[in-house]
Design an enzyme around this catalytic site. Sequence first.
Site, short mmCIF file in Angstrom:
data_model
loop_
_atom_site.label_atom_id
_atom_site.label_comp_id
_atom_site.label_asym_id
_atom_site.label_seq_id
_atom_site.Cartn_x
_atom_site.Cartn_y
_atom_site.Cartn_z
N TYR A 133 25.65 44.47 43.37
CA TYR A 133 26.26 44.58 42.04
C TYR A 133 25.20 44.65 40.95
CZ TYR A 133 31.14 43.45 43.29
OH TYR A 133 32.42 43.48 43.78
N LYS A 144 25.86 39.92 57.78
CA LYS A 144 25.78 41.20 58.49
C LYS A 144 24.33 41.36 58.96
CE LYS A 144 27.48 45.21 59.78
NZ LYS A 144 28.51 45.35 60.82
N ASP A 196 32.44 41.76 59.45
CA ASP A 196 33.54 42.60 59.95
C ASP A 196 34.45 41.80 60.87
OD1 ASP A 196 31.36 42.56 61.69
OD2 ASP A 196 31.43 44.69 62.20
N ASP A 239 33.76 39.65 47.48
CA ASP A 239 34.77 40.40 46.72
C ASP A 239 35.86 40.88 47.67
OD1 ASP A 239 35.94 41.83 44.55
OD2 ASP A 239 35.07 43.66 45.36
N ASP A 273 39.91 39.15 48.46
CA ASP A 273 41.17 39.88 48.27
C ASP A 273 41.98 39.91 49.57
OD1 ASP A 273 40.70 40.52 45.56
OD2 ASP A 273 41.48 42.54 45.82
C1 IPM Z 1 36.58 40.40 41.16
C2 IPM Z 1 36.65 41.82 40.66
C3 IPM Z 1 35.33 42.22 40.04
C4 IPM Z 1 34.26 42.17 41.14
C5 IPM Z 1 35.29 43.59 39.35
C6 IPM Z 1 36.40 43.74 38.34
C7 IPM Z 1 33.95 43.84 38.72
O1 IPM Z 1 37.03 42.70 41.68
O2 IPM Z 1 36.31 39.49 40.35
O3 IPM Z 1 36.82 40.19 42.36
O4 IPM Z 1 34.12 43.12 41.91
O5 IPM Z 1 33.57 41.15 41.21
MN MN Z 2 37.65 41.71 43.49
#
Ligand code: IPM
Ligand code: MN
Length: 365
Positions: free
Chosen positions: A146, A196, A228, A252, A256
């Site tokens: 990032y 990884k 993975d 990240d 999710d």
């Molecule tokens: C998160 C989001 C952010 C990230 C984006 C919006 C930059 O997806 O906080 O998980 O990738 O960190």
């Molecule tokens: Mn995210």
Amino acid sequence: MNEYTICVMPGDGIGPEIMVQGLKALKVIEERNDVTFNLREGAFGATAWFETGKSFPDETVQLCDQADAILKGTIGVSHEASKQIPVDEQPERGGLLPMRKRYDTFANFRPVYLSPGLRHFSPLKPEIIGDGIDIMIIRELVGGIYFGSKEVGTNEQGLRYAREVLEYDERLIKRTVVSAFDAAMKRSRKLHNIHKSNVLKSSILWTDIIEETAPDYPGVEVRHMLVDAAATALCLNPGQFDVMVMENMFGDILSDQAGGILGSLGLMPSACLGPEKAYYEPSHGSAPDIAGKNIANPYSMIGSVAMMLDMSFNMREEAKNLWRAMESVFAAGYSTPDLSRPGTDIVLVSTEEFGDRVVAALEQG
Ligand code: IPM
Ligand code: MN
Ligand code: NAD
């Protein structure tokens, strides 16, 4: 009397709708404790860009600098709307990442929690869910790909290319790893290093540092798992995990996915801790598909308020009361539509009604 200043940044999409619910709960807590929360609202995200030409305007930077904690909603607009904003000024690159960097909020705590009573929200089968899910994902938040150098151009063969660097030094890794071991000590003393190392040198360094740190925490059992494989394991056997620690981009994606096994991203709050400043935000985005409809799940925002009470203001009991209040609303059968599944008996409520019910439960509890 304690007095705290909080910079409140509702942001874009569902951010303002869910922020209102978080602030309603915060007000209840303020009124019954010897504490004052001075709320200072700052423009942030795409809304701020369209108003001021900046995703993180200078006035908001100042409010954040002066605040004891930052409470953030969500940022981001649809793919189409994003095109109106220059790439580097878009709310993610031009607002969120600079804020993370400015306050060096390296330790991102993303709790993944579903109590036994709420198992039915998960899309996983009951035999896989067992007694519910209770994982803490700790994601490094200010390093890795990032924040590495980036370059785009056309190469000698006339082909467009993009190049971005994934870089960590041992200091960046060590401090996150220490946060993870400390968290494991407070929980069930089990730590999964998600890596990884079979491909990435940065993961070899990360894993070396885990192993060098482990002797300082003799009570913590460390397990190493490739990222993975961890993605599959989260679906097939989430009960094996307690604390999981990983670099920025792995965190990240897996966080999710963790929202997915709970049943909704709306169940994912988070805390982003730096050496001097912390900020709190839902783990999910601005959900443009449901923005303005009063149907977003505010749990992630109210949960972020609970994390702020606990981690920034040392108000652990009230934080627990807030979690309990939300749980009781779900337990009574109410939920926003994101958690409704065919065959389950859920009374659908709006964002606002969910917030009102949490406030009522908090006032009674
Ligand atoms: C998160 C989001 C952010 C990230 C984006 C919006 C930059 O997806 O906080 O998980 O990738 O960190
Ligand atoms: Mn995210
Ligand atoms: P998203 O997280 O906004 O939404 C993904 C899906 O989850 C959508 O169907 C959405 O409706 C649902 N969802 C998310 N939160 C919910 C909630 N509280 N209640 C009910 N449903 C919920 O991801 P996206 O659509 O890929 O991204 C939209 C924008 O958000 C993008 O601009 C992205 O960059 C941004 N984003 C911001 C943050 C942040 O502010 N920290 C985090 C992730 C994404």
